[in-house]
Structures are given as structure tokens and as C-alpha cells.
Design a protein around this motif. Structure first.
Motif, short mmCIF file in Angstrom:
data_model
loop_
_atom_site.label_atom_id
_atom_site.label_comp_id
_atom_site.label_asym_id
_atom_site.label_seq_id
_atom_site.Cartn_x
_atom_site.Cartn_y
_atom_site.Cartn_z
N LYS A 140 12.32 -47.56 41.89
CA LYS A 140 12.92 -47.05 43.13
C LYS A 140 12.19 -45.82 43.63
O LYS A 140 12.07 -45.59 44.83
CB LYS A 140 14.40 -46.70 42.90
N ASP B 257 28.44 -45.73 48.53
CA ASP B 257 27.35 -46.60 48.98
C ASP B 257 27.49 -47.98 48.33
O ASP B 257 26.61 -48.42 47.60
CB ASP B 257 26.02 -45.92 48.60
N GLU C 104 23.99 -42.17 34.76
CA GLU C 104 22.52 -42.13 34.68
C GLU C 104 21.88 -42.10 36.05
O GLU C 104 22.54 -42.35 37.05
CB GLU C 104 22.03 -43.34 33.88
N GLU D 162 29.15 -43.89 40.55
CA GLU D 162 29.24 -42.55 39.97
C GLU D 162 30.58 -42.30 39.27
O GLU D 162 31.04 -41.18 39.20
CB GLU D 162 29.03 -41.48 41.05
N LYS E 144 20.06 -42.94 39.35
CA LYS E 144 19.99 -44.17 40.14
C LYS E 144 18.57 -44.34 40.70
O LYS E 144 18.33 -45.17 41.55
CB LYS E 144 21.01 -44.14 41.28
N LYS F 119 7.18 -37.05 35.86
CA LYS F 119 7.82 -36.87 37.16
C LYS F 119 7.26 -35.65 37.87
O LYS F 119 7.07 -35.65 39.08
CB LYS F 119 9.35 -36.76 36.99
N ASN G 22 25.63 -51.83 49.52
CA ASN G 22 24.72 -50.79 49.03
C ASN G 22 23.49 -50.70 49.94
O ASN G 22 22.73 -51.64 50.06
CB ASN G 22 24.30 -51.10 47.59
N ARG H 276 21.36 -33.96 34.69
CA ARG H 276 22.54 -34.73 35.04
C ARG H 276 23.53 -34.69 33.88
O ARG H 276 23.14 -34.90 32.73
CB ARG H 276 22.11 -36.18 35.31
N HIS I 123 20.38 -44.46 49.03
CA HIS I 123 20.70 -43.04 49.17
C HIS I 123 20.53 -42.50 50.60
O HIS I 123 21.43 -41.89 51.15
CB HIS I 123 19.79 -42.30 48.18
N ARG J 10 17.62 -26.33 39.28
CA ARG J 10 18.22 -27.65 39.20
C ARG J 10 18.54 -27.98 37.76
O ARG J 10 17.73 -27.77 36.86
CB ARG J 10 17.24 -28.69 39.77
N ASP K 270 23.78 -34.26 46.02
CA ASP K 270 24.00 -35.45 45.20
C ASP K 270 25.31 -35.34 44.43
O ASP K 270 25.78 -34.24 44.14
CB ASP K 270 22.85 -35.62 44.19
N ALA K 271 25.86 -36.50 44.06
CA ALA K 271 27.14 -36.53 43.37
C ALA K 271 27.08 -35.93 41.97
O ALA K 271 28.09 -35.52 41.41
CB ALA K 271 27.63 -37.97 43.29
N ASP K 272 25.87 -35.89 41.39
CA ASP K 272 25.79 -35.41 40.00
C ASP K 272 25.75 -33.89 39.89
O ASP K 272 25.66 -33.35 38.79
CB ASP K 272 24.56 -36.02 39.31
N PRO L 169 26.55 -38.70 48.95
CA PRO L 169 26.43 -40.14 48.74
C PRO L 169 26.69 -40.48 47.28
O PRO L 169 26.24 -39.76 46.39
CB PRO L 169 24.97 -40.45 49.11
N CYS L 170 27.44 -41.53 47.03
CA CYS L 170 27.77 -41.88 45.65
C CYS L 170 27.51 -43.37 45.42
O CYS L 170 28.00 -44.20 46.17
CB CYS L 170 29.25 -41.66 45.36
N TYR L 171 26.78 -43.66 44.36
CA TYR L 171 26.58 -45.05 44.00
C TYR L 171 26.85 -45.21 42.51
O TYR L 171 26.14 -44.62 41.69
CB TYR L 171 25.16 -45.50 44.35
N1 UDP Z 1 22.68 -42.94 45.47
C1 UDP Z 1 23.21 -43.68 46.53
N2 UDP Z 1 22.77 -44.97 46.69
C2 UDP Z 1 21.82 -45.55 45.90
C3 UDP Z 1 21.26 -44.76 44.85
C4 UDP Z 1 21.70 -43.46 44.68
O1 UDP Z 1 24.07 -43.21 47.27
O2 UDP Z 1 21.46 -46.71 46.12
C5 UDP Z 1 23.16 -41.55 45.27
C6 UDP Z 1 23.63 -41.21 43.86
O3 UDP Z 1 24.97 -41.58 43.66
C7 UDP Z 1 23.43 -39.71 43.81
C8 UDP Z 1 22.21 -39.50 44.70
O4 UDP Z 1 22.09 -40.68 45.50
O5 UDP Z 1 24.51 -39.00 44.37
C9 UDP Z 1 20.93 -39.23 43.92
O6 UDP Z 1 20.79 -40.17 42.88
P1 UDP Z 1 20.41 -39.75 41.38
O7 UDP Z 1 21.10 -38.50 41.00
O8 UDP Z 1 20.67 -40.92 40.51
O9 UDP Z 1 18.84 -39.51 41.53
P2 UDP Z 1 17.92 -38.48 40.69
O10 UDP Z 1 18.61 -37.15 40.76
O11 UDP Z 1 17.84 -39.02 39.33
O12 UDP Z 1 16.62 -38.49 41.44
#
Ligand code: UDP
Ligand code: MG
Length: 319
Positions: A218, A49, A211, A14, A213, A140, A77, A207, A80, A204, A102-104, A10-12
Motif C-alpha cells: 500500500k 472507512d 496494526e 481500528e 494499515k 521506511k 472502503n 502504534r 485513507h 511521533r 490518524d486513529a492510532d 479516518p478509521c479502518y
Molecule cells: N485508514 C483508513 N483507510 C484505509 C487504511 C487506513 O481510513 O484503507 C486509516 C487508519 O485507520 C489510520 C490512518 O488511516 O487512522 C493511518 O493508517 P495507519 O496508522 O495504519 O498507517 P501508518 O501510521 O502505519 O502509516
């Protein structure tokens, strides 16, 4: 065994990260094909997304240049979890198994070999579990611990320190597709499917670009979604608090009567004000919790679609 793999991402927004992700996954997938862990027609599926930046353009051009990639773009949107669900349902009848990540690429893609070996050995679901939370902030770390504890005490089989990095077989996906809820909390639902499962441990990373999401707001929403989608305990807690306060007020009544008959009836202002505020607060809190559940019931009974697909790219004739 069907070892055609779909990696669902999933990518938002990115755009900063996707270029790197595409390159790394191309390398990794080629390596996995060479090792014969996956078939040559395996794919990386990006789910856009409803991004507002250049994410979809990047996905589309990756799909045009290389048959390894394909994409689905959601009309809006949806968050996730819904984006992940959209990707998994799209991939369900096209492959033997999927891995969601995740995309990152914070989750180590070199763990994929191990995922696939476990799948070959008959596991239907493989969870990616973090070795440690050193890369997280102390805040966290603590909140995550508390959340997993709470979820487990609520009776879920949630796997500690497992996010959404997991492998699922076609069979597991088929079972998952039966779950029609809107309030979607995949890491709680997947363990309820059963099947032969296993875990793979990995480190893990931070990133690299773009940044998070998941800001605090959230994250809290997500945690609340998890709790309310799996347990009615907070509702029961209301009854317990109610009972507790009834017992306490009985003592209060006794005290008031004794002081009245002993002629020591005091001005009593402080006590009254305090109890009015306290009870008012507790009542509002309780009504609030009820409201949260009713709100969710409202969304569930509407049976709205979780997502709407706007456009796809790559593997159109792959079904
Ligand atoms: N993402 C998404 N929709 C959203 C928010 C996030 O598809 O509304 C995706 C985002 O692109 C990423 C994944 O969910 O691939 C996890 O997000 P992120 O890495 O920002 O979260 P973290 O690792 O900081 O918890
Ligand atoms: Mg991340």
C-alpha cells in the motif's frame, strides 16, 4: 474568529485502538475548551472507512454517550485519503477549522495547542512535522527520504516529514473542495493552495494497539499515486531513454558495419540476444509507464464520486 474545531479521524478496522483514542481525545478536547483555545461545541469526527470489524459500533456508542463525538460511515472502503476528504468535506460548513489525524494517535495530540495558537494568529494551514524518524524502521526511513526528494524534484512543495496531521481553516477547506481529482494525494495538493501557513514540530510515537494499515504494497501504491498525480516527468523520461538508446544503437550500427566490411563479421549471437532482451525490457517498461498514466486518466474522466456516505451519528442538527 470562529474557533469551533472538528478533529477528523479516518478509521479502518481500528476496534483495538478506538477505545483508547476516544478516552484520550475526550481529555484533550476538555482541556482545550477550558483553555478557551476552542469553542464548547467543538467535535471529534470519526470517519469509518468501511471497516469490517466493530469500529462503527464503537463510534456509534461513543456518539450516543457523549455529544463531543460524531461519526460518518462510508459505504465502502475507499482508502485513507478519500476517508479523510469525506470527513473534511462533512466538517467544512460546520466549523472554523479542522485538524486531521490518524486513529492510532501516533501523532502527539499535545501539539494541538500550538496548532490552534498559529490558527489564532492567522494561519490558514498548519502542518504537523515529525522531529525525527527514530520510531521507523531503517527501510521506511530511507524510502521516505527518497520519496520526499523525488516529489520535491518534481516541483511539488511537499513538506518534509509531514504526513496528514494538519490544521486547515474553513477557507482552506473551501479551496480544497474545488479540487475534483480522483487520484487524491492530499499532502501534495494542500501546499498548492497557498495561504498563510506554518509548521508545528512533534515526536511521533509507536502504534499502541492494532496494526498498521499501510503494509509495503500500500505504501508503494501511495507513493506512485503521489508521483503520477503531480508530475508527468516519468513520461518525459521515456523520451529521454528512447533518445539515449537511439544514439547507442547508432554506435552499434557503425560497429556492425565496420566489422562487416573489415571481414570480421562474427557470429554475433551474444550481442543480438543481449540487445533484444535489453530493448524489449526498456520498451515494456516505457509502455508500462504510459499505461499507468492512461489508467489514471481513465479513472479521472469517469468523475466517479470519491466516497459514498452510508450513515452518520451524532451532531445531525449541527449544520
Ligand atoms: N485508514 C483508513 N483507510 C484505509 C487504511 C487506513 O481510513 O484503507 C486509516 C487508519 O485507520 C489510520 C490512518 O488511516 O487512522 C493511518 O493508517 P495507519 O496508522 O495504519 O498507517 P501508518 O501510521 O502505519 O502509516
Ligand atoms: Mg499509524
Amino acid at each position: 474568529m470562529d474557533n469551533r474545531l472538528y478533529v477528523v479521524i479516518p478509521c479502518y478496522n481500528e476496534e483495538e485502538m478506538l477505545g483508547i483514542t476516544v478516552g484520550r481525545l475526550r481529555e484533550k478536547m476538555t482541556e482545550l475548551i477550558r483553555k478557551r483555545l476552542i469553542s464548547e461545541n467543538s467535535r471529534v469526527l470519526f470517519v469509518d472507512d468501511g471497516s469490517r470489524d466493530k469500529t462503527w459500533e464503537i463510534i456509534r456508542s461513543a456518539c450516543e454517550n457523549d455529544g463531543l463525538f460524531c461519526g460518518v460511515r462510508l459505504a465502502h472502503n475507499r482508502g485513507h485519503q478519500n476517508a479523510l476528504m469525506a470527513g473534511m468535506m462533512y466538517a467544512k460548513n460546520r466549523c472554523g477549522c479542522i485538524v486531521s489525524m490518524d486513529a492510532d494517535l501516533q501523532d502527539d495530540i499535545d501539539a494541538l495547542d500550538e496548532f490552534l495558537r498559529k490558527y489564532e494568529n492567522g494561519c490558514e494551514i498548519v502542518y504537523g512535522v515529525r522531529n525525527s524518524r527514530e520510531t521507523d524502521t531503517a527501510f521506511k526511513r530511507c524510502t521516505a527520504r527518497a520519496f520526499y526528494k523525488l516529489m520535491r524534484s518534481a516541483g511539488t512543495d511537499i513538506v518534509y516529514d509531514h504526513a496528514d496531521y494538519r490544521l486547515m481553516s474553513g477557507k482552506a477547506l473551501e479551496a480544497l473542495s474545488e479540487y475534483g481529482e480522483t487520484n487524491l494525494f492530499l499532502r501534495g495538493i494542500v501546499p498548492t493552495l497557498g495561504f498563510k501557513t506554518s509548521c508545528v514540530y512533534y515526536d511521533r510515537k509507536e502504534r499502541e494497539a492494532g496494526e498498521s494499515k499501510y503494509p509495503l504494497r500500500k505504501m508503494l501504491e501511495f507513493a506512485f499515486e503521489g508521483i503520477t498525480s503531480f508530475t508527468v516527468r516519468p513520461l518525459r523520461l521515456i523520451s529521454v531513454i528512447g533518445l539515449l538508446f537511439s544514439v547507442l544503437s547508432a554506435f552499434g550500427l557503425a560497429y556492425a558495419l565496420i566489422s562487416y566490411f573489415s571481414g570480421a563479421a562474427v557470429k554475433g549471437w551474444t550481442a543480438i540476444v543481449c540487445s533484444v532482451w535489453l530493448l524489449g525490457g526498456v520498451l515494456m517498461l516505457c509502455i508500462g509507464v504510459l499505461g499507468e498514466y492512461i489508467g489514471r486518466i481513465y479513472f479521472e474522466v469517469k468523475h466517479r464520486p470519491r466516497y459514498i456516505i452510508d450513515e452518520t451519528a451524532g451532531d445531525k442538527d449541527d449544520e
